[in-house]
Design a protein around this motif. Sequence first.
Motif, PDB file in Angstrom:
ATOM      1  N   GLU A   1       0.819  -1.218   0.000  1.00 48.07           N
ATOM      2  CA  GLU A   1       0.000   0.000   0.000  1.00 48.07           C
ATOM      3  C   GLU A   1       0.851   1.266   0.000  1.00 48.07           C
ATOM      4  OE1 GLU A   1      -4.111  -1.028   2.338  1.00 48.07           O
ATOM      5  OE2 GLU A   1      -2.436  -0.315   3.551  1.00 48.07           O
ATOM      6  N   ASP A   2       0.205   2.340  -0.463  1.00 50.40           N
ATOM      7  CA  ASP A   2       0.773   3.687  -0.433  1.00 50.40           C
ATOM      8  C   ASP A   2      -0.277   4.576   0.219  1.00 50.40           C
ATOM      9  OD1 ASP A   2       1.454   6.367  -1.118  1.00 50.40           O
ATOM     10  OD2 ASP A   2       2.531   5.695  -2.900  1.00 50.40           O
ATOM     11  N   PHE A   3       0.084   5.282   1.281  1.00 50.75           N
ATOM     12  CA  PHE A   3      -0.898   6.087   2.010  1.00 50.75           C
ATOM     13  C   PHE A   3      -1.509   7.211   1.174  1.00 50.75           C
ATOM     14  CE2 PHE A   3       1.138   4.354   5.936  1.00 50.75           C
ATOM     15  CZ  PHE A   3      -0.022   3.848   6.514  1.00 50.75           C
ATOM     16  N   ARG A   4      -0.874   7.591   0.067  1.00 46.12           N
ATOM     17  CA  ARG A   4      -1.439   8.626  -0.802  1.00 46.12           C
ATOM     18  C   ARG A   4      -2.309   8.032  -1.911  1.00 46.12           C
ATOM     19  NH1 ARG A   4       3.046  12.660  -3.028  1.00 46.12           N
ATOM     20  NH2 ARG A   4       1.169  13.722  -3.798  1.00 46.12           N
TER      21      ARG A   4
ATOM     22  N   SER B   1       3.861  10.173   0.960  1.00 46.75           N
ATOM     23  CA  SER B   1       3.876   8.709   1.102  1.00 46.75           C
ATOM     24  C   SER B   1       4.962   8.286   2.075  1.00 46.75           C
ATOM     25  CB  SER B   1       4.115   8.051  -0.256  1.00 46.75           C
ATOM     26  OG  SER B   1       3.125   8.401  -1.189  1.00 46.75           O
ATOM     27  N   LEU B   2       6.149   8.871   1.912  1.00 45.81           N
ATOM     28  CA  LEU B   2       7.287   8.537   2.772  1.00 45.81           C
ATOM     29  C   LEU B   2       7.035   8.942   4.212  1.00 45.81           C
ATOM     30  CD1 LEU B   2      10.246   7.657   3.222  1.00 45.81           C
ATOM     31  CD2 LEU B   2      10.925   9.983   2.575  1.00 45.81           C
ATOM     32  N   ASN B   3       6.613  10.190   4.431  1.00 48.09           N
ATOM     33  CA  ASN B   3       6.446  10.678   5.798  1.00 48.09           C
ATOM     34  C   ASN B   3       5.322   9.949   6.528  1.00 48.09           C
ATOM     35  OD1 ASN B   3       8.510  12.418   5.272  1.00 48.09           O
ATOM     36  ND2 ASN B   3       7.265  14.276   5.224  1.00 48.09           N
ATOM     37  N   ALA B   4       4.234   9.640   5.810  1.00 45.35           N
ATOM     38  CA  ALA B   4       3.130   8.913   6.445  1.00 45.35           C
ATOM     39  C   ALA B   4       3.559   7.491   6.797  1.00 45.35           C
ATOM     40  CB  ALA B   4       1.920   8.896   5.524  1.00 45.35           C
ATOM     41  N   ALA B   5       4.301   6.846   5.890  1.00 46.57           N
ATOM     42  CA  ALA B   5       4.765   5.490   6.167  1.00 46.57           C
ATOM     43  C   ALA B   5       5.721   5.469   7.348  1.00 46.57           C
ATOM     44  CB  ALA B   5       5.437   4.904   4.929  1.00 46.57           C
ATOM     45  N   ASN B   6       6.627   6.432   7.406  1.00 47.37           N
ATOM     46  CA  ASN B   6       7.545   6.507   8.544  1.00 47.37           C
ATOM     47  C   ASN B   6       6.769   6.704   9.840  1.00 47.37           C
ATOM     48  OD1 ASN B   6      10.232   7.132   9.976  1.00 47.37           O
ATOM     49  ND2 ASN B   6       9.067   9.016  10.298  1.00 47.37           N
ATOM     50  N   ALA B   7       5.770   7.598   9.820  1.00 41.89           N
ATOM     51  CA  ALA B   7       4.975   7.848  11.023  1.00 41.89           C
ATOM     52  C   ALA B   7       4.228   6.589  11.454  1.00 41.89           C
ATOM     53  CB  ALA B   7       3.996   8.994  10.772  1.00 41.89           C
ATOM     54  N   ALA B   8       3.715   5.819  10.479  1.00 40.69           N
ATOM     55  CA  ALA B   8       3.016   4.577  10.813  1.00 40.69           C
ATOM     56  C   ALA B   8       3.962   3.574  11.466  1.00 40.69           C
ATOM     57  CB  ALA B   8       2.390   3.974   9.559  1.00 40.69           C
TER      58      ALA B   8
ATOM     59  N   TYR C   1      -3.386   3.720  13.933  1.00 35.20           N
ATOM     60  CA  TYR C   1      -2.907   4.919  13.231  1.00 35.20           C
ATOM     61  C   TYR C   1      -3.011   4.723  11.714  1.00 35.20           C
ATOM     62  CZ  TYR C   1       0.078   8.926  12.105  1.00 35.20           C
ATOM     63  OH  TYR C   1       0.562  10.107  11.614  1.00 35.20           O
ATOM     64  N   HIS C   2      -2.714   3.536  11.235  1.00 36.78           N
ATOM     65  CA  HIS C   2      -2.874   3.191   9.830  1.00 36.78           C
ATOM     66  C   HIS C   2      -4.299   3.514   9.367  1.00 36.78           C
ATOM     67  CE1 HIS C   2      -4.430   0.057   7.038  1.00 36.78           C
ATOM     68  NE2 HIS C   2      -3.267   0.140   6.417  1.00 36.78           N
ATOM     69  N   ASP C   3      -5.292   3.132  10.186  1.00 39.38           N
ATOM     70  CA  ASP C   3      -6.686   3.363   9.829  1.00 39.38           C
ATOM     71  C   ASP C   3      -7.037   4.844   9.869  1.00 39.38           C
ATOM     72  OD1 ASP C   3      -6.796   0.644   9.614  1.00 39.38           O
ATOM     73  OD2 ASP C   3      -7.980   0.318  11.446  1.00 39.38           O
ATOM     74  N   VAL C   4      -6.481   5.573  10.829  1.00 36.83           N
ATOM     75  CA  VAL C   4      -6.721   7.013  10.908  1.00 36.83           C
ATOM     76  C   VAL C   4      -6.166   7.722   9.676  1.00 36.83           C
ATOM     77  CG1 VAL C   4      -6.039   9.131  12.121  1.00 36.83           C
ATOM     78  CG2 VAL C   4      -6.895   7.180  13.416  1.00 36.83           C
ATOM     79  N   LEU C   5      -4.981   7.323   9.224  1.00 34.12           N
ATOM     80  CA  LEU C   5      -4.385   7.953   8.046  1.00 34.12           C
ATOM     81  C   LEU C   5      -5.274   7.770   6.823  1.00 34.12           C
ATOM     82  CD1 LEU C   5      -0.608   7.005   8.484  1.00 34.12           C
ATOM     83  CD2 LEU C   5      -1.618   9.291   8.670  1.00 34.12           C
ATOM     84  N   TYR C   6      -5.797   6.563   6.629  1.00 36.10           N
ATOM     85  CA  TYR C   6      -6.663   6.342   5.468  1.00 36.10           C
ATOM     86  C   TYR C   6      -8.003   7.051   5.619  1.00 36.10           C
ATOM     87  CZ  TYR C   6      -3.626   3.191   2.947  1.00 36.10           C
ATOM     88  OH  TYR C   6      -2.579   2.676   2.221  1.00 36.10           O
ATOM     89  N   SER C   7      -8.493   7.184   6.843  1.00 32.49           N
ATOM     90  CA  SER C   7      -9.752   7.892   7.058  1.00 32.49           C
ATOM     91  C   SER C   7      -9.610   9.390   6.814  1.00 32.49           C
ATOM     92  CB  SER C   7     -10.250   7.654   8.489  1.00 32.49           C
ATOM     93  OG  SER C   7     -10.556   6.286   8.685  1.00 32.49           O
ATOM     94  N   HIS C   8      -8.388   9.885   6.827  1.00 29.31           N
ATOM     95  CA  HIS C   8      -8.143  11.320   6.620  1.00 29.31           C
ATOM     96  C   HIS C   8      -7.215  11.558   5.426  1.00 29.31           C
ATOM     97  CE1 HIS C   8      -9.554  11.093  10.796  1.00 29.31           C
ATOM     98  NE2 HIS C   8      -9.901  12.349  10.664  1.00 29.31           N
ATOM     99  N   GLN C   9      -7.248  10.654   4.469  1.00 23.41           N
ATOM    100  CA  GLN C   9      -6.381  10.794   3.294  1.00 23.41           C
ATOM    101  C   GLN C   9      -6.777  12.024   2.481  1.00 23.41           C
ATOM    102  OE1 GLN C   9      -6.866   8.487  -0.446  1.00 23.41           O
ATOM    103  NE2 GLN C   9      -4.974   7.450   0.172  1.00 23.41           N
ATOM    104  N   PRO C  10      -5.839  12.931   2.200  1.00 19.18           N
ATOM    105  CA  PRO C  10      -6.144  14.102   1.367  1.00 19.18           C
ATOM    106  C   PRO C  10      -6.204  13.701  -0.103  1.00 19.18           C
ATOM    107  CG  PRO C  10      -3.834  14.102   1.971  1.00 19.18           C
ATOM    108  CD  PRO C  10      -4.439  12.932   2.681  1.00 19.18           C
TER     109      PRO C  10
END
Length: 304
Positions: free
Chosen positions: A96-99, A142-149, A161-170
């Motif tokens: 996956e890619d958070f973006r 993508s990089l910064n979100a993955a590092n934060a996860a 946190y993974h789920d929160v990131l996808y729920s707030h994906q810009p």
Amino acid sequence: MSQKNHEGKRTARERLQEQREKEKARARRGRQAIVAGSVVVVLAIAGGIAVWATSANGDGAGTDSETARPKQASGGSRPAIPVGAPDAPSTLTVWEDFRCPACQQFETAFRPAIHELEDSGRLKSEYHLVTIIDGNAGGKGSLNAANAAMCAQDAGKFRAYHDVLYSHQPPEQQDKFADKKYLLQLAAKVKGLVTPAFTTCVNDGRYDAFVQKSNDAFAESGYRGTPTVLLNGKDLSKEKGGRFTPADLKKMVQDANKGKQPGKSSSPHPGAAPHKSSSHQGKQAGRSASPRAQHPATSATPGY
């Protein structure tokens, strides 16, 4: 005279080496652009949840002895973050890619089913985080979100946190995840996650090299796009003509696990309770993921 010839040959060799390195770099960028481009095209055609994969290549003999690794993460040539009971009889592999918008659609639709299977010890998941949108569209979200996860993994709160990131994906072109302050704001939605250690980890990019290693593995794997989803090594995009639903996933896991005991370490994950908005989205997405529904799942095929 001979000294001049020697210097000329050396200079020519250096120029040739530089040219080869430039060609290799262009080839790598081209592969990433093709992969990311396939995601955008499939979304435009399908207008729904894009779930596709290809068969996995064998693991290489890579080593990450010099790469910082999150707690309990696997290393080697395909580093991953584990979720669920380690001894669960079935394994879901997700790239996956958070973006990635298609990744967000997949996660929203399948999240309740995946959580249920993980928490009951029937399924463990392995998440490989990649940065193809950064490579194609530019930016560092993508990089910064993955590092934060992965920093959240150190705190035992990766899944929440993974789920929160996808729920707030810009939107894909708005690289909001590049803003580490925003990532920390989202982390506050996970109880107990924001600590001095987590904040330092996010700001310092502690696991950037680990993320890059995962992305390199993806670029060399032959996979066509994200999300790439495998159940016990089986390509889910080829199940039911690509129209694969959360109910189908649960049925496949049930069939695969016949005669096998569930994993023992199956307690719910810390901070995993969904927010009301996320739960509502999950219910809506679960309905839309059924065959012939408004947002059917589809698979990528050659030429798309």
